[in-house]
Design an enzyme around this catalytic site. Structure first.
Site, PDB file in Angstrom:
ATOM      1  N   ASN A   1      -0.359   5.303  96.199  1.00 58.45           N
ATOM      2  CA  ASN A   1      -1.864   5.891  95.712  1.00 58.45           C
ATOM      3  C   ASN A   1      -2.790   4.445  95.892  1.00 58.45           C
ATOM      4  O   ASN A   1      -3.111   3.863  94.945  1.00 58.45           O
ATOM      5  CB  ASN A   1      -1.883   6.493  94.450  1.00 58.45           C
ATOM      6  CG  ASN A   1      -1.233   7.955  94.559  1.00 58.45           C
ATOM      7  OD1 ASN A   1      -1.616   8.659  94.999  1.00 58.45           O
ATOM      8  ND2 ASN A   1       0.016   7.956  94.094  1.00 58.45           N
ATOM      9  N   GLU A   2      -3.359   4.451  96.963  1.00 54.94           N
ATOM     10  CA  GLU A   2      -4.368   3.185  97.357  1.00 54.94           C
ATOM     11  C   GLU A   2      -5.626   3.422  96.409  1.00 54.94           C
ATOM     12  O   GLU A   2      -5.861   4.345  96.057  1.00 54.94           O
ATOM     13  CB  GLU A   2      -4.456   3.096  98.771  1.00 54.94           C
ATOM     14  CG  GLU A   2      -3.044   2.845  99.563  1.00 54.94           C
ATOM     15  CD  GLU A   2      -2.512   1.417  99.254  1.00 54.94           C
ATOM     16  OE1 GLU A   2      -2.752   0.805  98.192  1.00 54.94           O
ATOM     17  OE2 GLU A   2      -1.849   1.050 100.217  1.00 54.94           O
TER      18      GLU A   2
END
Ligand code: GLP
Length: 632
Positions: A167-168
């Site tokens: 989850n950038e």
């Protein structure tokens, strides 16, 4: 203190800046042993009740010691995983399941192949579905989690962008399993695994932040100094979609499990005087004053009483007197770390110098985990030591062959092939076969396959040549450069190395042979499963085994840093300044490593950064500085 059973544990004054419960253990082994024991208890108690356990699992180097401990518990203590269902966080998009870097393969190698979990209870996002089927596949993954009753315990690592799973930055709090584009930093961090950043996939499938927060309990693990900043941001900062780990603050049962190095930026470790009373010895005073000066962007000698008070240092002022005396004391302390004589200045008064004058010349042993490390961490200092007449032995602990790109080996083999083909002389036949063999092996293994032994050997030889050229650049003759080729490296692959007794023996033999007066080593704050971390552990074990040898008493150990977070001013015991010419020379030495994808610029800018930090504190202004910490 229990890791999993945290309810009822009250936050202490020390932890008052922390918005997530954080356990700090001395090292990853102790942390993982404790966590694995608690997970084993959970599994066993559910077995006794005839109920399943659902675990959310992570990949990366971080959970590896945890998985090894689970395997040990299975193999030696009979822990069964028959009632365990697992859901992995993520998978690269576009990698075949058998690809050596796919998370499917990783999980099999690191855990599943060694325990008795039934295949149908293992779930990993599918990175091979066609693009138009990705959405459905992700939704089906979410449904499977629900159908299993939700995740009981989610294990996480953290990426340097603050991501959990993949989850950038920009991932929302409610995000679910989906396809994402990998951040530049994340791809760079995976570059070594994929033999170059250009080979790292650009996208991945990941559980969402919302999926992760749906777990009943969450443990995020982090080791090594490189994680320290992002750990602090996630634990003490605001909740933001720019750092998805910060959303764990909103989960009542989430815990960070970290080692001392990863904890080093938390307020309770970094500015302990802000959370309680501290012993105001020289080191603490230096640390606090350098911190205030940096915060206020003022040279040390210009700090005034009010600034001490306003920044939580009233106690220091009371216990020591006026800022004037304190400033001078700390200034002198820092000033004395600077020396152009890293091996000691012969015949000079060494009362306040970092290194003793005698013996002179010294036998200096420099340990470089991968061949480039010593050059990037202390290339300028190497040159000084040699030119000041010391006997410097540079030892490359591993061959570094995993960093060498295929194209470098292909180039060598192609040239040899052409030369051999052009010879009438039958004596060249062997070389012809060798060159053909190498080219065929590289072709057969494909872009990401593991290098066969002969290819690794050739890559190692190429790097040896480059290391010799680099050593020459800093004045070290070829005969003073040694290659240990430590077995753990030759047998392993990134994130999958195992240190063995023979590795330690290699270093011990070296120490006993040379009886050094000075040793330079690195890796003490690195990720413990990295090459640098493992090389340091081997050194530590060898040193302990030699502790009773008489030469040990007269030996100082200096720690340098290469790939890890630069040292902070208070950590520096020796600062070796560099002129513009010396910095250029270091750059030239680094440029010799052409077969690897080393970014020599970033290390030069680190040296400049050190110099700027000293300058800003009011010290002399240099072009660059290399820094060292003395090992107690
Ligand atoms: C990858 C994984 C994450 C992991 C992170 C950190 O990005 N998708 O789940 O936490 O790497 O990796 P490492 O543990 O190797 O530092």
């Amino acid at each position: 203190m229990s890791i999993l059973h945290t309810s009822g544990q009250k936050k202490t004054q020390q932890e008052r800046f922390e918005k997530i419960r954080t356990h700090i253990l001395p090292d990853s082994t102790q942390a993982c042993t404790q966590l694995a024991a608690e997970v084993a208890d959970l599994i066993r108690s559910r077995q006794a009740e005839g109920r399943p356990v659902v675990l959310g699992l992570a990949t990366g180097s971080t959970p590896v010691p945890f998985y090894r401990e689970l395997i040990r518990l299975h193999q030696t203590e009979g822990l069964s995983f028959s009632n365990v269902t697992t859901f992995n966080l993520d998978e690269y998009y576009g990698l075949d399941r058998d690809h050596p870097e796919s998370y499917h393969r990783f999980m099999r190698d690191q855990l599943f192949d060694h325990i008795d979990i039934p295949d149908h209870q293992i779930n990993i996002p599918d990175g091979t579905v066609p693009i138009d089927a990705v959405y459905d596949s992700c939704m089906a993954y979410e449904s499977r989690i629900q159908a299993a009753g939700g995740i009981d315990l989610q294990i996480l690592g953290i990426g340097r962008t603050g991501h959990i799973g993949f989850n950038e930055p920009g991932s929302s709090r409610d995000s679910v399993t989906r396809m994402i584009t990998l951040d530049r930093v994340t791809r760079q961090d995976a570059a070594a695994d994929f033999l170059g950043v250009q080979n790292v996939p650009r996208s991945a499938i990941t559980m969402g932040v919302g999926t992760i927060l749906g777990a009943r309990q969450i443990v995020l693990m982090a080791w090594g100094d490189n994680k320290a900043e992002i750990v602090r941001t996630a634990v003490e900062g605001v909740q933001t979609d720019q750092v998805s780990a910060s959303f764990l603050q909103s989960h009542p049962q989430s815990t960070f499990l970290i080692d001392t190095a990863a904890a080093s930026s938390l307020t309770r470790r970094h500015q302990p005087w802000l959370v309680g009373s501290v012993p105001w010895d020289d080191v603490m005073a230096k640390r606090a004053i350098a911190w205030v000066a940096q915060k206020l962007r003022k040279p040390i000698l210009k700090l005034i009483d009010e600034e001490y008070n306003e920044n939580g240092l009233a106690e220091l002022l009371i216990s020591t007197g006026r800022s004037y005396q304190l400033n001078i004391r700390v200034f002198n302390h820092l000033q004395r770390t600077i020396t152009g004589w890293p091996g000691g200045k012969p015949d000079a008064d060494d009362t306040h110098r970092p290194e003793r004058a005698h013996p002179y010349p010294k036998t200096v042993l420099v340990l470089s985990p991968e061949p480039q490390d010593a050059f990037l961490g202390m290339g300028g200092t190497l040159e000084r030591l040699v030119s000041q007449g010391h006997h410097v032995l540079l030892v490359c602990q591993t061959s570094g062959n995993l960093r060498v790109a295929d194209v470098a080996a292909q180039k060598f083999a192609s040239v040899l092939l052409e030369m051999a083909e052009a010879q009438e002389d039958s004596g060249w036949k062997d070389k012809l076969h060798y060159a053909q063999f190498i080219l065929n092996e590289i072709e057969a293994k494909g872009q990401f396959g593991s290098d066969p032994e002969m290819v690794r050997k050739l890559k190692g030889l190429i790097l040896r040549g480059e290391a010799r050229d680099a050593a020459k650049e800093v004045g070290i003759p070829a005969q003073n450069l040694q290659f240990l080729d430590m077995p753990f490296y030759e047998k392993g692959r990134y994130r999958r190395f195992h240190l063995e007794e023979t590795d330690i023996l290699h270093i011990q033999t070296l120490l006993e042979k040379f009886h050094p007066h000075q040793i330079y080593a690195t890796g003490h704050v690195a990720d413990p499963s990295s090459v640098q971390g493992l090389c340091f552990q081997a050194f530590e074990a060898a040193r302990k085994a030699s502790a009773t040898s008489s030469w040990c008493e007269d030996c100082r150990i200096w720690l340098y840093r290469g790939r890890e977070k630069p040292m902070e001013c208070h950590e520096i015991d020796m600062a070796v300044p560099m002129s513009p010419d010396q910095l250029d020379q270091k750059f030239e030495a680094m440029r010799k490593f052409q077969s690897t994808n080393e970014d020599e610029h970033s290390f030069i800018s680190q040296n400049k950064g050190n110099a700027n930090a000293y300058d800003a504190l009011g010290m002399a202004e240099y072009e660059g500085i290399e820094t060292f910490q003395r090992m107690p």
